[in-house]
Design an enzyme around this catalytic site. Structure first.
Site, short mmCIF file in Angstrom:
data_model
loop_
_atom_site.label_atom_id
_atom_site.label_comp_id
_atom_site.label_asym_id
_atom_site.label_seq_id
_atom_site.Cartn_x
_atom_site.Cartn_y
_atom_site.Cartn_z
N CYS A 1 0.85 -1.19 0.00
CA CYS A 1 0.00 0.00 0.00
C CYS A 1 0.89 1.24 0.00
CB CYS A 1 -0.94 0.08 1.19
SG CYS A 1 -2.17 -1.22 1.23
N ARG B 1 4.08 -0.71 -4.60
CA ARG B 1 3.72 -1.12 -3.24
C ARG B 1 2.33 -1.75 -3.16
NH1 ARG B 1 7.00 1.70 0.89
NH2 ARG B 1 5.49 0.86 2.32
N TRP C 1 -2.96 -2.76 -1.69
CA TRP C 1 -2.73 -4.22 -1.75
C TRP C 1 -3.69 -4.78 -0.71
CZ3 TRP C 1 -1.24 -8.24 1.48
CH2 TRP C 1 -0.82 -9.41 0.85
N ASN D 1 -2.65 2.36 5.59
CA ASN D 1 -1.80 1.20 5.32
C ASN D 1 -1.65 0.46 6.64
OD1 ASN D 1 0.08 -0.59 4.40
ND2 ASN D 1 1.74 0.89 4.19
N GLY D 2 -1.93 -0.84 6.65
CA GLY D 2 -1.80 -1.60 7.90
C GLY D 2 -3.06 -2.42 8.15
N GLU E 1 16.94 -19.16 -4.18
CA GLU E 1 16.67 -17.83 -4.70
C GLU E 1 16.30 -17.89 -6.19
OE1 GLU E 1 15.96 -15.08 -3.61
OE2 GLU E 1 16.45 -13.61 -5.15
N LYS F 1 12.76 -16.57 -7.70
CA LYS F 1 12.65 -15.56 -8.75
C LYS F 1 11.77 -16.06 -9.89
CE LYS F 1 13.59 -12.77 -7.12
NZ LYS F 1 14.22 -12.41 -5.88
N GLU G 1 8.05 -16.18 -8.86
CA GLU G 1 7.44 -14.86 -8.65
C GLU G 1 7.04 -14.18 -9.95
OE1 GLU G 1 9.16 -12.14 -5.27
OE2 GLU G 1 10.76 -13.08 -6.39
N HIS H 1 16.56 -38.30 -2.03
CA HIS H 1 15.66 -38.67 -0.93
C HIS H 1 14.20 -38.35 -1.27
CE1 HIS H 1 19.06 -39.63 1.59
NE2 HIS H 1 19.62 -38.50 1.21
N LYS I 1 5.60 -4.90 -3.13
CA LYS I 1 6.89 -4.66 -2.50
C LYS I 1 6.68 -4.29 -1.05
CE LYS I 1 11.30 -4.12 -3.67
NZ LYS I 1 12.01 -5.32 -4.18
C1 F6R Z 1 11.40 -11.68 -3.40
C2 F6R Z 1 11.15 -10.59 -2.51
C3 F6R Z 1 10.64 -10.90 -1.14
C4 F6R Z 1 11.39 -10.05 -0.11
C5 F6R Z 1 10.78 -10.25 1.28
C6 F6R Z 1 11.57 -9.50 2.34
O1 F6R Z 1 11.84 -11.25 -4.64
O2 F6R Z 1 11.33 -9.45 -2.84
O3 F6R Z 1 10.72 -12.25 -0.85
O4 F6R Z 1 12.73 -10.43 -0.12
O5 F6R Z 1 9.46 -9.80 1.28
O6 F6R Z 1 11.59 -8.14 2.07
P1 F6R Z 1 12.63 -7.17 2.77
O7 F6R Z 1 13.98 -7.56 2.29
O8 F6R Z 1 12.24 -5.80 2.31
O9 F6R Z 1 12.49 -7.38 4.23
#
Ligand code: F6R
Length: 612
Positions: A2, A27, A75, A101-102, A485, A489, A492, A508, A607
């Protein structure tokens, strides 16, 4: 998660709010809206479901006039992402508008109470309760600020809130508890608020980060900050350290590709002024502990979420191998809800790009409450985690706007290497080992630039394998977190199902999945477990799996076994994850392009996860 922006000043607020929303859309992007008070004192609210472009289309037909307003990109947490549930929410006479937001945790109790008082609810959101509470509080309070304060006394939960009202126009009233908010101090009789710096950067670089419990009244002429318990307080003005261009795509099609490409520079930035060649050491101004205090650290718990958690795992391997200190890595969301044993000498290290992730923040608070000393590795300057930790290291990677984290991840690994050097040199790491790591770090940005030339190769691979239903990523040692990772990626941004596994664990169970339709990305750079991963690759090849091997330097052992060999430069094992990650980021990006996905705004994500 948000985005919030607000403007009060001499210009028309609408276009400024819309511009702010464009910068904040990363966001949250399931609905957006704004509220502006007209010169005649009328409050107009426009909101739409869907991406910001939907709201823009409506506003093209007429922007509400006025020089004071607030805007929000959502969001969804409570209530479907439709137009009614979009923010701003308004009072029954449509004279108060509020964005939030929250999460309001006692929303059900408040709803029942307000219903008894005759309020009806138009939306399914928790937020609507707050606007009615303010409306109710206006009966006994003359100003919007007092009404908001009275209302918030009844509210439990986390919030960043901004409110405007035609009953008390020309001001924005703001409160923060748990969700980030800052004031942007404008130059010519204007002021702004934002949930992060990108909302205000076009207008000012001078910002005031609000603390939990802070409220502010913002007018064109100035602002006052008062704390809910402490009364009027002074908060220092800080400078945003990056420019507007950093928050723009700068000719790239997507933020994700821009941020992948920025990695040589972001790595230079995290190392700038911090490497000591002569002594094989690191200079870390943010670590304020004396050598005696450092010597008392007997164990480190690293806590983080998502990609930052993967960086934490790499940090665990490095710190144990090179600094000789026991390390455990914990998902922040798990750590906070169990009863962790934090004996004396435990350091809790929180890693976070945004510095606002709710679970990481809560884990940190849990650690503090149990008396542990706390450290942060954070990108966003002035963020909550940066401010709540005792000491730390900033990444200086610049804003990361692509929802999938890329440049922050590689900077986190390098920050962890710097911390390993620093701690290691005060423990068991010899000067020669220290110098070797420093030399390898110095070469890393150029090696990353070289690795980025794999763009066209990964694009072809993405087209060849982009229709696959599943992917498996395998790695051992330092490359196991890279496998996790790489899989994250791909999931996502392309929505292909992918799993990361320690290569030896494959036999296993997951080996049952291998057939000619299963692409397997095997991380096989030259490190101490190279021959072991080669054996694992043979096991996959024997079952007709399609192998994409990421190697460093030559890998003659893989000829005839791997279907594709992707070569990155050679470096020390602890830093190889930085290089092997790059082709995986590119593969995920191009797979998403091939599958025509919205790379910068993947479905259901946002984000900075500021809710639990
Ligand atoms: C994946 C991604 C998320 C963040 C996670 C933690 O691409 O961006 O998995 O890594 O939400 O976010 P931060 O690092 O901002 O605490």
């Amino acid at each position: 998660m948000c985005g919030i922006v607000g403007y009060v000043g001499g210009k028309q607020a609408g276009p400024i709010l819309l511009e702010g929303l464009r910068r904040l859309e990363y966001r949250g992007y399931d609905s957006a809206g704004l509220a502006v008070i007209s010169p005649e004192g009328r409050l107009s609210t426009v909101k739409e479901a869907g991406k910001l472009s939907q709201l823009e289309a409506v506003l093209q037909e007429g922007m509400p006039p006025g020089t004071c307003g607030i805007a929000h990109t959502r969001w969804a947490t409570h209530g479907a992402p439709n137009r009614l549930n979009a923010h701003p929410h308004w009072s029954r006479d449509r004279d108060i508008a509020l964005i939030h937001n929250g999460i309001i945790e006692n929303a059900d109790v408040l709803r029942a109470k307000l219903s008894d008082l005759g309020y009806t609810f138009e939306t399914e959101t928790d937020t609507e309760t707050v606007v009615h509470l303010i409306d109710e509080a206006f009966r006994e309070n003359d100003t919007l600020d007092d009404a908001m304060l009275a209302a918030l006394e009844q509210v439990e939960g986390a919030y960043g809130i901004a409110v405007v009202s035609s009953r008390d126009p020309d001001k924005i009233v703001v409160a923060r508890r748990g969700s980030p908010l800052l004031i942007g101090i404008g130059k010519n009789g204007e002021n702004l608020i934002g949930s992060d710096a990108s909302a205000v950067i076009q207008h000012t670089k001078d910002v005031v980060y609000l603390d939990d419990g802070d409220c502010t009244v913002l007018t064109a002429e100035g602002y006052r900050v008062f704390h809910m318990e402490q009364g009027e307080v002074q908060r220092s003005v800080q400078k945003i350290e990056w420019d507007l261009e950093a928050a723009e795509k700068g000719g790239y099609e997507h933020f994700m590709l821009k941020e992948i490409s920025e990695q040589p520079e972001s790595l230079r930035n995290v190392m700038r002024g911090r490497l000591l060649e002569e002594t094989g050491d690191a200079r870390l101004g943010g670590i304020t502990l004396s050598d005696e205090e450092l010597a008392k650290i007997r164990r480190i718990i690293i806590t983080a979420c998502g990609t930052s958690w993967h960086a934490a795992l790499i940090g665990e391997y490095m710190l144990e191998e090179l600094a000789g200190i026991p390390v455990e890595v914990e998902y922040a969301s798990e750590f906070r809800y169990r009863s962790p044993v934090l004996e004396e000498g435990t350091l809790v290290l929180a890693i976070s790009q945004s510095g606002e992730t709710a679970d990481t923040l809560a884990a940190l608070e849990e650690a503090r409450a149990r008396g542990a000393s706390t450290m942060g590795i954070v990108n966003v300057v002035g963020s909550s985690i940066a401010r709540k930790t005792d000491f730390g290291i900033y990444l200086h990677a610049g804003p990361e706007i692509g929802v999938a984290s890329t440049k922050a991840f590689t900077s986190q690994i390098v920050a962890l290497a710097l911390f390993t050097l620093y701690l290691g040199r005060r423990r068991s790491l010899s000067i020669l080992q220290g110098r070797e790591l420093v030399a390898a770090l110095q070469k890393l940005p150029d090696q990353v630039a070289e690795t980025l030339e794999l763009g066209p190769v990964t694009r072809e691979l993405a087209a060849e394998y982009g229709d696959a239903q599943n992917f498996l990523y395998l790695g051992r040692g330092y490359q196991f977190p890279v496998a996790l990772e790489g899989a994250l990626k791909l999931k996502e941004v392309s929505y292909i199902h992918a799993e990361g596994y320690p290569a030896a664990e494959m036999k296993h169970g997951p080996i049952a999945l291998i057939d000619e339709n299963m692409p397997v990305v095997a991380l096989a750079p030259r490190d101490s477990v190279y021959s072991k991963i080669v054996s694992n690759i043979e096991e996959v090849a024997a079952r007709s799996g399609r192998i994409l091997a990421v190697v460093s330097g030559d890998a003659p052992e893989l000829i005839g076994k791997a279907d594709h060999v992707i070569q990155v430069p050679q470096t020390v094992p602890a830093l190889l994850p930085v290089l092997t990650t790059i082709p995986l980021q590119l593969l995920a990006y191009y797979a998403a392009i091939y599958r025509e996905r919205d790379v910068d705004q993947p479905r259901n994500l946002a984000k900075s996860v500021t809710v639990e």
